[in-house]
Design an enzyme around this catalytic site. Sequence first.
Site, short mmCIF file in Angstrom:
data_model
loop_
_atom_site.label_atom_id
_atom_site.label_comp_id
_atom_site.label_asym_id
_atom_site.label_seq_id
_atom_site.Cartn_x
_atom_site.Cartn_y
_atom_site.Cartn_z
N GLU A 119 0.26 -1.35 5.57
CA GLU A 119 1.29 -0.90 6.51
C GLU A 119 1.11 0.57 6.86
OE1 GLU A 119 5.24 0.82 7.72
OE2 GLU A 119 3.92 1.35 6.04
N ASP A 153 0.83 -1.21 0.00
CA ASP A 153 0.00 0.00 0.00
C ASP A 153 0.86 1.26 0.00
OD1 ASP A 153 0.81 -0.65 2.69
OD2 ASP A 153 -0.62 0.84 3.42
#
Length: 403
Positions: free
Chosen positions: A172, A80
Amino acid sequence: MESIVDRFKRYIAIDTRSDESSDTVPTSKKQLELAKLLKKELDKFELNDVKMDGNGYVYASLKSNIDKKVPTIGFIAHMDTSPDAPGKCVNPQMFTYKGGDIRLNDEYSIREKDFPFIKELVGKELITTDGTTLLGADDKAGIAAIMNAVQYLVNNEDIKHGDIKIGFTPDEEVGKGADLFDVEGFGADFAYTIDGGPLGELQYENFNAASVDIDIQGRNVHPGSAKNIMVNSLRIASEIENMLPSDQKPEYTKDYEGFFLLMEIIGVVDKTNMKYIIRDHSMERFEIKKDLIRSVVGFLNKKYGHIIELNIKDSYYNMKEKIEPHIDIVELAKRSMEDLGIKPIIEPIRGGTDGARLSYMGLPTPNIFTGGYNFHGRFEFIPTESMDLASKTILKIIENNNK
């Protein structure tokens, strides 16, 4: 073999921005697009145990080709990108930096006066954004470095290595990347996140972190008849912010200094919500900060009649405690960088990584550079040489692990 730059460009063109308001895993469906792509590529490399689980985590193994037992190493990166800026970088700019300001578009430039460290990068080939998105080096440069190293090993079977584990995580950036990571199934003795910044960064300390949610219930009446009746929740929110130490804000801190950061304030006279994050490397100072915000809210509740609700939730802790008993894995990375002529920069992370959570889950996981700068915004960029050296560092760690 595809160049690391071309690989990186393919990855950053996929919008994988995570969503901190979502309760799904992953928090955004677009992350699954990259997860599926990575699984497909790992399958093409004919790695072992390649899988993408139902939550978007991608795992793979490269079996040992030596006849002695050496520790199993894992390499991990997150898929991400930050929610702070648009994440689909389809028009990156690549050029040799000749000095001065770097023009992104008619409105935005990476100005030398704002980012004086760019003077040190004259002569380097850089990849920047076009000023409309973030770049995605955090952490697609890490993914590209791992994938490049893995493909190199697959293409060069004469290079000796022990068992190697690969993991790619979602979410994350919103603090959830390690939540559902299968540490036992991963099967590594230790790992490295490839999620750091400039060339040479090597980190095994990070912030202790907590999130703070404050609800203030005010009372609204017509201002013409408000005396001794109105309770303005917005003004009380201002009191809370002003009662916290003014020098303990991110813009006034560095190195091991922690902070309070007011992330969001939404409200009207009748009701206001505030969101903070608290950070400190020292557990003692971390607890003092949490106690301070409790005492501020307690004081104002006595003053106004218990109209403030406070919720503090710990997010992650400093991995130093879990890494120091295994400091040899930091030394392995340090020695590997030095073998490549890279000067290791061992310093604390003023943030967190999946490695912090994973270290507390039983997988010691320091953090290694990707080469990128100015993460989470339109001014993000990366020198191509540094990204390539991140991949070479992975290979050197694998080589040195055999000794």
